[in-house]
Motif scaffolding. Sequence first.
Motif: not given
Length: 270
Positions: A160-187
């Motif tokens: 998750s950190l790799h994704f967020i830092i590579n995107n320089k903090g500009h992302f949506s939770i939906k994108q993070l969920v799709e990238y990791t495969g984990y639910t928003e609640r679990h993240l």
Amino acid sequence: MQVSPPKELSPYIKHYLFLDNNEIAVQKFRLFSDGNTGLVFSVKSKLISGINKYDIKEYLPDSFLYGQLNGFKDLYSENEITLIIVVFQPNGIHQLLGIPANEFHDAIVPVEDVFDEKIRTLQESLFQQNNSTRVLLLNSFFKSLIAAKPASNQFIIDHSLHFIINNKGHFSIKQLVEYTGYTERHLERKFKECIGLNPKKFGNVVRLHHFLKLLKDKSDNTNLTTICYDAGFSDQSHLIKEFKKHTGITPTEYFYNTGKLTNNLIKRTF
């Protein structure tokens, strides 16, 4: 001065900072979030956490840990100070101690409440040495900590950190969920445990510091609006609101009216 840790400590520690301030008059500093926790050793004199209207001062311990910050904290000195700061990776303190990071959220904690008695020996040794020897002492202390701790599974957080830092903090939770495969609640649960902030708040801090880097590196003909959009903010009012929430000042004040000591520590006028 900034010093990187050896390779085996880099998953836990981002860098060491050595800061000197030789002013003997009362100085005001502002600490704000950079997405990392830190361990501070104040060598020459104690920092002050507050001065009330009667000039009564509240002193911080010689050494303390600060957690992820909600906004900013003002600190003061009334004499020369030398600060030794261990800046941890976002999930570094959780990995080292196994304590949920949200227990330190927006808090300043004496080192004795977190580390064992060896921290006192380290502190005394640091106060007596030069910076090159201090680095060796810090490396030895933290190597002994990781040797005593079983390795924890950080895959979800690292991914998750790799994704967020590579995107320089500009992302949506939906994108993070799709990238990791984990639910928003679990993240959210894992981030609060390992980092001390939820993914969106952590991303906001990353985006803010990306803006600060763009601001620092800007050319003379680049205006604030351009940097604002490049950093992922929808408009200047959104940027200014977010900036003031984290630092208590506007970007213009930050750029022209502060002394920048580190990424998240500035010198302020009263």
